[in-house]
Motif scaffolding. Sequence first.
Motif, PDB file in Angstrom:
ATOM      1  N   ALA A  63       0.829  -1.208   0.000  1.00  0.00           N
ATOM      2  CA  ALA A  63       0.000   0.000   0.000  1.00  0.00           C
ATOM      3  C   ALA A  63       0.864   1.258   0.000  1.00  0.00           C
ATOM      4  CB  ALA A  63      -0.929  -0.012   1.204  1.00  0.00           C
ATOM      5  N   CYS A  68      -0.477   4.939  -0.205  1.00  0.00           N
ATOM      6  CA  CYS A  68      -1.552   4.727   0.765  1.00  0.00           C
ATOM      7  C   CYS A  68      -0.909   4.521   2.130  1.00  0.00           C
ATOM      8  CB  CYS A  68      -2.389   3.506   0.380  1.00  0.00           C
ATOM      9  SG  CYS A  68      -3.630   3.077   1.607  1.00  0.00           S
ATOM     10  N   PHE A  96      -7.301   0.406   0.122  1.00  0.00           N
ATOM     11  CA  PHE A  96      -6.376  -0.515  -0.552  1.00  0.00           C
ATOM     12  C   PHE A  96      -6.716  -1.926  -0.091  1.00  0.00           C
ATOM     13  CE2 PHE A  96      -2.496  -2.992  -0.891  1.00  0.00           C
ATOM     14  CZ  PHE A  96      -2.065  -2.680  -2.167  1.00  0.00           C
TER      15      PHE A  96
END
Length: 108
Positions: A63, A68, A96
């Motif tokens: 991620a 993210c 995610f």
Amino acid sequence: MKRLLVLACVVLGGCSAFHGKADADAPVATAKPAAPQLVAEGVPIERIPFRAGVSSVTVEKMARHEQCTGGEGAGLVTEPGPVEVYRMQCENGKVFMARCELRQCSRM
């Protein structure tokens, strides 16, 4: 042998051989009231508590490569097993998700 029995009673949280009768005036634990359920278009939304899994760190690294970050991290959505699905809430509001099969993860 007696020490083992005493140790087992302590570890298991008590033993009737050592405590006698249960206290009738002891307070009884009550269940917490359920959190209010969210509803979207007439359909209730189920809230899943955060659970870390064996591949949480791997999914968090994946991620991070997708920009993210934030939140609690990658939480296990499915039951633990050979195939697991993880979800991570990003700071920017996106989600995610990744699927891991035998600890080999790929983005969903």
